[in-house]
Design a protein around this motif. Structure first.
Motif, short mmCIF file in Angstrom:
data_model
loop_
_atom_site.label_atom_id
_atom_site.label_comp_id
_atom_site.label_asym_id
_atom_site.label_seq_id
_atom_site.Cartn_x
_atom_site.Cartn_y
_atom_site.Cartn_z
N MET B 1 -64.60 1.12 127.16
CA MET B 1 -63.26 0.81 126.68
C MET B 1 -63.28 -0.39 125.72
O MET B 1 -62.62 -0.41 124.71
CB MET B 1 -62.37 0.51 127.89
CG MET B 1 -60.89 0.51 127.58
SD MET B 1 -60.26 2.20 127.50
CE MET B 1 -58.59 1.91 126.95
N GLU B 3 -65.93 -1.66 123.95
CA GLU B 3 -67.24 -1.72 123.28
C GLU B 3 -67.20 -2.56 122.02
O GLU B 3 -68.19 -3.17 121.63
CB GLU B 3 -67.74 -0.32 122.93
CG GLU B 3 -68.34 0.45 124.09
CD GLU B 3 -67.28 1.15 124.90
OE1 GLU B 3 -66.10 1.07 124.52
OE2 GLU B 3 -67.63 1.76 125.93
N MET B 4 -66.06 -2.58 121.36
CA MET B 4 -65.96 -3.26 120.06
C MET B 4 -65.76 -4.76 120.25
O MET B 4 -66.00 -5.54 119.32
CB MET B 4 -64.80 -2.64 119.28
CG MET B 4 -64.77 -2.93 117.81
SD MET B 4 -66.16 -2.24 116.94
CE MET B 4 -65.96 -3.07 115.36
N THR B 7 -68.44 -7.46 119.23
CA THR B 7 -68.59 -7.57 117.76
C THR B 7 -67.43 -8.37 117.17
O THR B 7 -67.62 -9.21 116.30
CB THR B 7 -68.62 -6.16 117.14
OG1 THR B 7 -69.48 -5.34 117.91
CG2 THR B 7 -69.09 -6.19 115.72
N ILE B 8 -66.23 -8.08 117.69
CA ILE B 8 -65.06 -8.79 117.16
C ILE B 8 -65.19 -10.28 117.47
O ILE B 8 -64.93 -11.14 116.62
CB ILE B 8 -63.77 -8.21 117.76
CG1 ILE B 8 -63.58 -6.76 117.27
CG2 ILE B 8 -62.56 -9.04 117.38
CD1 ILE B 8 -62.48 -6.01 117.94
N ARG B 10 -67.90 -11.96 117.96
CA ARG B 10 -68.97 -12.53 117.14
C ARG B 10 -68.45 -12.83 115.72
O ARG B 10 -68.74 -13.88 115.16
CB ARG B 10 -70.14 -11.55 117.07
CG ARG B 10 -71.46 -12.23 116.75
CD ARG B 10 -72.61 -11.28 116.81
NE ARG B 10 -72.92 -10.85 118.17
CZ ARG B 10 -72.79 -9.60 118.60
NH1 ARG B 10 -72.37 -8.66 117.78
NH2 ARG B 10 -73.08 -9.28 119.84
N ASN B 11 -67.67 -11.92 115.19
CA ASN B 11 -67.09 -12.16 113.87
C ASN B 11 -66.12 -13.32 113.89
O ASN B 11 -66.01 -14.06 112.92
CB ASN B 11 -66.34 -10.90 113.39
CG ASN B 11 -67.29 -9.80 112.99
OD1 ASN B 11 -68.46 -10.05 112.75
ND2 ASN B 11 -66.79 -8.59 112.93
N ALA B 17 -67.11 -13.52 106.25
CA ALA B 17 -67.77 -12.45 105.49
C ALA B 17 -67.34 -12.47 104.04
O ALA B 17 -67.98 -11.85 103.20
CB ALA B 17 -67.45 -11.10 106.12
N ARG B 26 -69.77 -16.70 93.52
CA ARG B 26 -71.19 -16.48 93.73
C ARG B 26 -71.88 -16.35 92.38
O ARG B 26 -71.39 -15.63 91.51
CB ARG B 26 -71.39 -15.19 94.53
CG ARG B 26 -72.83 -14.95 94.90
CD ARG B 26 -72.98 -13.68 95.65
NE ARG B 26 -72.73 -12.52 94.81
CZ ARG B 26 -72.85 -11.27 95.23
NH1 ARG B 26 -73.19 -11.04 96.48
NH2 ARG B 26 -72.62 -10.26 94.43
N PHE B 29 -76.48 -12.14 90.07
CA PHE B 29 -77.90 -11.86 90.31
C PHE B 29 -78.67 -11.96 89.00
O PHE B 29 -78.12 -11.76 87.92
CB PHE B 29 -78.07 -10.47 90.91
CG PHE B 29 -77.71 -10.41 92.36
CD1 PHE B 29 -78.58 -10.90 93.31
CD2 PHE B 29 -76.49 -9.89 92.76
CE1 PHE B 29 -78.26 -10.84 94.66
CE2 PHE B 29 -76.16 -9.84 94.11
CZ PHE B 29 -77.03 -10.32 95.05
N LYS C 129 -68.22 -4.19 105.98
CA LYS C 129 -68.92 -5.48 105.89
C LYS C 129 -70.43 -5.25 105.84
O LYS C 129 -71.13 -5.88 105.04
CB LYS C 129 -68.55 -6.31 107.13
CG LYS C 129 -69.15 -7.70 107.14
CD LYS C 129 -68.81 -8.37 108.47
CE LYS C 129 -69.72 -9.53 108.72
NZ LYS C 129 -69.57 -10.04 110.09
N THR C 185 -69.93 1.82 120.27
CA THR C 185 -68.53 2.02 119.89
C THR C 185 -68.33 3.42 119.35
O THR C 185 -67.43 4.15 119.78
CB THR C 185 -68.12 1.01 118.80
OG1 THR C 185 -68.58 -0.27 119.19
CG2 THR C 185 -66.64 1.00 118.59
N ASP C 189 -66.83 5.12 122.59
CA ASP C 189 -65.52 4.49 122.73
C ASP C 189 -64.44 5.51 123.05
O ASP C 189 -64.44 6.62 122.50
CB ASP C 189 -65.17 3.73 121.44
CG ASP C 189 -64.00 2.82 121.64
OD1 ASP C 189 -64.24 1.65 121.96
OD2 ASP C 189 -62.84 3.28 121.51
N TYR C 190 -63.51 5.11 123.88
CA TYR C 190 -62.46 6.02 124.33
C TYR C 190 -61.63 6.53 123.17
O TYR C 190 -61.35 7.71 123.05
CB TYR C 190 -61.57 5.28 125.34
CG TYR C 190 -60.38 6.08 125.81
CD1 TYR C 190 -60.54 7.09 126.76
CD2 TYR C 190 -59.11 5.83 125.31
CE1 TYR C 190 -59.46 7.83 127.19
CE2 TYR C 190 -58.03 6.57 125.73
CZ TYR C 190 -58.20 7.57 126.67
OH TYR C 190 -57.13 8.30 127.08
#
Lengths: 124, 124, 358
Positions: B1, B3-4, B7-8, B10-11, B17, B26, B29, C129, C185, C189-190
């Motif tokens: 449920m 899982e994301m 990651t969220i 961590r961001n 980003a 930037r 190159f 990203k 995910t 994921d559900y």
């Protein structure tokens, strides 16, 4: 450098493609090439286990070509495209856009023909 | 449920980003394909760039010794700079800045009879 | 029961490009779907008449804004076959590297859009990203982000330096780690399961008869991947097509996700075997004859028919893009589905409309 080309005529287009379907070929696409003012070449491409097979139909521009979409349903899109760009009519299309797939309704020109042919009335 | 969620998280605590663009820029190159620059003093007006350009945005007039480029039509493929015989045409790595009005780069060089021979041949 | 006709598109929040679907509904269930095109038709094939065959490389690259390099590679392959040019080995391996980079960024873009189609915004942002890293590799090695213009007839225009090779490998490691973090995910994921499992099912037989290509076909259990033809350097590296058997949106998602990881592996293999040598051989003369060139794009098989007559301009260039072959799948999948599933199903074939209409 195209190998396995079979020449067909207007009468046996549907028959030959039906044979291809029985043999288990996957329909790839149709290519239309303008030869001169009156004729076009239509190539039917089929694929089976990464081997291509082609049927070559040399058709006059003004008579309708029998559609193979009843055999291979996926052919309706490319047949409509040729109808739009070359002005060749296909008879018995599964879904007929009547030359409006890419073009507007009022467009009477055939944009991909080098020798411009104005279609006053669709010859169906 | 959930899982994301890692990651969220961590961001959330990690580095941004994105950049705050107009303030943080930037650097381009090293071999990025940017603006086309023509050193008109060494240009021989041979017209190779104009002939090779796929978007046909360069026009060269040999008699009047003019070179012009429409940067809005340019696709930045770099073919012209690669094929330049005299080495006067270069591609810089900086991108072209946005403009409010379209403009054409127009350069006029000196009319010189020696220029009728391309540089590469003159050296021999 | 009364019928309702709902126009879907050409402007719709989930559609990346304009395509119109005329949906006939009974209650909330679709009974018929008719697509309509013509919003982005550019007639690029016709340009072959006024641009010479070298310039056409840059035109065919602009057919698609995602898999542009693969279009150019397919076109160059066809012309090289007509002119009898043998491409140097280093160029063949470079083609593999850049085409697989394109596959990764295309699949990541698709994964993002697919997540967006069922409202998973954070997954969408995360995929894009990661994709940015791949675009940076493209830009640093070739100079452009997507339309990289590296293919020429007879080889390549740009090279990858040894410093770039090391940097690419370290970046790919990051990308792989980030993608693997998303694995649970996307796979379990559900939200993802609820919206994709059992939606738009196509059996293998159906998919084959409709002439589908690419991940849409492979998700139905048919192992057909043009990379098995061994073009460029694919005959020298280890390659197995990714196949799933369920044939629903979830299976297509899994195929593309696994292909992304597989592409990273293919790039590593190609880099490890990258031979030294020249980049391109000179293309002399003009092409003559008819040829067919096929390669595998992220969306499936792309088919080029080239007819040349020994002149500067080609007589006919015909491009059959993968989405063109995959559109009939929509007509087969949509009937019987709910209106709320339409975005997911439409996105599951990875529609690229500017490819389709050219």
């Amino acid at each position: 450098m195209i190998e396995h080309v079979v020449s067909i005529s207007l009468e046996n287009v549907v028959g030959e493609t039906a044979k291809m379907k029985v043999e288990g070929y996957r329909f790839v696409t149709l290519s239309c090439v303008e030869i001169d003012e009156t004729t076009v070449d239509i190539l039917y491409h089929f694929d089976k286990d990464f081997q291509l097979k082609h049927l070559r139909l040399t058709a006059p521009k003004d008579s309708p070509v029998p559609s193979i979409s009843p055999v291979y349903f996926a052919a309706f899109l490319v047949e409509n495209e040729i109808q739009d760009l070359f002005g060749i009519r296909f008879q018995g299309l599964a879904i007929d856009y009547d030359r409006t797939l890419y073009l507007e309704e009022e467009v009477k020109k055939t944009p991909f023909c080098k020798y411009v042919v104005i279609k006053t009335k669709p010859p169906l | 449920m959930f899982e994301m969620t890692p990651t969220i998280m961590r961001n959330f605590i990690g580095k941004r980003a994105t950049r705050r663009y107009p303030y943080v820029v930037r650097p381009a190159f090293e071999n990025a394909r940017g603006v086309i620059y023509n050193d008109i003093r060494s240009c021989t007006f041979c017209g190779v760039c104009a002939a090779k350009c796929p978007s046909q945005c360069i026009t060269v007039d040999k008699k009047a010794a003019t070179w012009s480029c429409n940067p809005s039509a340019c696709v930045y493929c770099g073919v012209c700079a690669e094929s330049c015989l005299s080495g006067s045409l270069q591609q810089k790595c900086d991108y072209r800045k946005p403009v409010q009005e379209k403009e054409v780069i127009f350069l006029r060089g000196e009319i010189n009879n020696n220029h009728n021979i391309p540089m590469a041949m003159k050296n021999e | 029961m009364s019928k309702t006709i709902i126009p879907f598109g050409p402007q719709h929040p989930v559609l990346p490009e304009p395509v119109h679907l005329k949906l006939t509904l009974e209650d909330e269930v679709i009974t018929e779907a008719i697509p309509a095109f013509g919003f982005v038709h550019r007639g690029l094939e016709k340009l072959a008449e006024i641009r010479d065959f070298h310039q056409m490389i840059y035109v065919v690259e602009r057919i698609c804004g995602i898999c542009s390099m693969i279009h150019a590679m397919c076109y160059c392959q066809g012309i090289e076959e007509l002119m009898g040019i043998e491409v140097p080995p280093r160029a063949r391996f470079l083609r593999v590297i850049w085409s697989e980079l394109h596959r990764i960024h295309s699949h990541l873009l698709w994964l993002g859009l697919f997540a967006d189609s069922f409202g998973f915004e954070s997954l969408f942002m995360q995929c894009w990203k990661i994709r940015e890293k791949i675009l940076d590799i493209d830009e640093a090695t070739t100079g452009n982000r997507i339309i990289i213009s590296v293919c020429v007839i007879g080889g390549m225009r740009k090279d990858i330096s040894p410093e770039h090779v090391n940097w690419i490998l370290s970046e790919l490691k990051d990308v792989e780690r980030e993608i693997k973090r998303l694995e649970t995910t996307i796979m379990t994921d559900y939200t993802v399961m609820k919206r994709t499992v059992g939606k738009g099912v196509l059996t293998g037989k159906q998919a084959y008869e409709l002439g589908l290509v690419g991940p849409t076909l492979r998700a139905s259990g048919i192992a057909q991947d043009m990379r098995m033809l061994g073009y460029a350097a694919f005959n020298e590296i280890n390659f197995e097509p990714v196949v799933e058997t369920d044939g629903d949106c979830y299976a297509r998602c899994k195929v593309r996700f696994r292909e992304t990881l597989q592409s990273i592996d293919l790039i590593r293999q190609a880099i490890a075997k990258l031979p030294e040598g020249e980049l391109a051989v000179k293309a002399k003369g003009r092409p003559e004859g008819e040829v067919i060139s096929r390669v595998e794009q992220p969306r499936g098989e792309v088919f080029y028919y080239i007819k040349a007559n020994g002149k500067k301009n080609l007589e006919r260039l015909r491009v059959r893009t993968p989405t063109f072959a995959n559109v009939p799948a929509l007509l087969a999948m949509l009937p019987g589905m709910w209106l709320s599933d339409v975005p997911v199903i439409v996105l599951s074939i990875d529609p690229c409309i500017s490819c389709t209409e050219r």
